[in-house]
Design an enzyme around this catalytic site. Structure first.
Site, short mmCIF file in Angstrom:
data_model
loop_
_atom_site.label_atom_id
_atom_site.label_comp_id
_atom_site.label_asym_id
_atom_site.label_seq_id
_atom_site.Cartn_x
_atom_site.Cartn_y
_atom_site.Cartn_z
N LYS A 144 -39.67 -19.90 -59.13
CA LYS A 144 -38.72 -20.51 -60.10
C LYS A 144 -37.72 -21.43 -59.40
O LYS A 144 -37.32 -22.43 -59.99
CB LYS A 144 -38.00 -19.42 -60.91
N ASN A 170 -40.75 -19.43 -68.10
CA ASN A 170 -39.76 -18.50 -67.54
C ASN A 170 -38.37 -19.08 -67.33
O ASN A 170 -37.68 -18.68 -66.38
CB ASN A 170 -40.25 -17.96 -66.18
#
Ligand code: 77M
Ligand code: MG
Length: 221
Positions: A144, A170
């Site tokens: 991420k 996400n």
């Protein structure tokens, strides 16, 4: 040694899904993750949002960052027009080995190029190695904290054109706060959040869809 979760997922696919039938492979993975062992595929709920974006963009060239077991790779590849290409990058060789077999079971290997390595190393090689000039759609689903640096890299290398779409998984859980702040504040993107849930759970998560209006946007007139 004990099998890995991706290996057990693959065994489940081979037992329950029909060769050459991508939907049956997708359904088998969703069943496995919901009823046997959770795994970090984009899943069925966010998967339908992914499907709708792929159909809307109808891309000729797609880049996926983070293959894992090939679940989203299949969701995208099954919707591509003949001749359209999907390049997917996976950091972890063991996951890549499982993903190759999952993609082959679905009969989608001719639409997909799976490349092992770090996105930071591979993105600069897209033109010379894969003859790609720019991407119509990028699906971000890897580490991420790599979403933002990899996006900046694609901008700088001119791999995004006017209308290119970034779709990031996400953005809430585990979260990509710096990426979100960037695409939502930069005049270079029109960004929209699709609220959903973390795969196979009731935890909030979502996808951020960001359209690149062109390199000139946001620069001095
Ligand atoms: O694919 C990788 C390895 S990182 C996997 C990223 N994905 C996640 O971490 C991920 C995690 C979760 C999640 C886990 C535990 C929770 F409690 C809650 C959520 C959910 C997701 O949907 C995810 O996607 C790669 C790395 C570098 C490269 O350059 C490259 O090309 C690829
Ligand atoms: Mg994900």
């Amino acid at each position: 040694t004990r099998s890995s979760r991706p290996q057990r997922m693959l065994a489940h696919v081979k037992r329950h899904a029909a060769r050459g039938d991508p939907q049956s492979v997708i359904d088998a993975i969703d069943y496995f993750c919901r009823h046997k062992e959770w795994a970090m595929n984009v899943g069925d709920e966010k998967g339908t949002i992914l499907d709708s974006v792929v159909c809307e963009v109808s891309p000729g060239a797609v880049l996926e960052l983070g293959t894992y077991c090939g679940y989203s790779t299949m969701r995208i590849a099954r919707l591509l027009a003949p001749g359209a290409r999907l390049i997917t990058l996976e950091f972890n060789p063991a996951n890549a080995a499982v993903a190759r077999q999952v993609i082959a079971w679905a009969g989608l290997e001719h639409k997909v190029q799976l490349v092992e390595g770090s996105s930071g190393d591979l993105i600069p090689q897209m033109r010379e190695k894969f003859g790609i000039d720019s991407f119509d759609l990028v699906f971000l689903d890897h580490w991420k904290d790599w979403y933002l640096p990899d996006t900046r890299l694609m901008e700088e290398l001119g791999l995004l054109h006017k209308g290119s779409v970034l779709l990031a998984d996400n953005v809430i859980c585990p979260g990509a706060p710096e990426y979100l702040a960037y695409v939502r504040s930069s005049p270079r993107y029109d960004s929209r959040y699709f609220k959903s849930h973390l795969e196979y759970t009731y935890v909030e998560d979502g996808l951020e869809k960001s359209v690149f209006p062109g390199a000139s946007a946001g620069s001095r007139p």
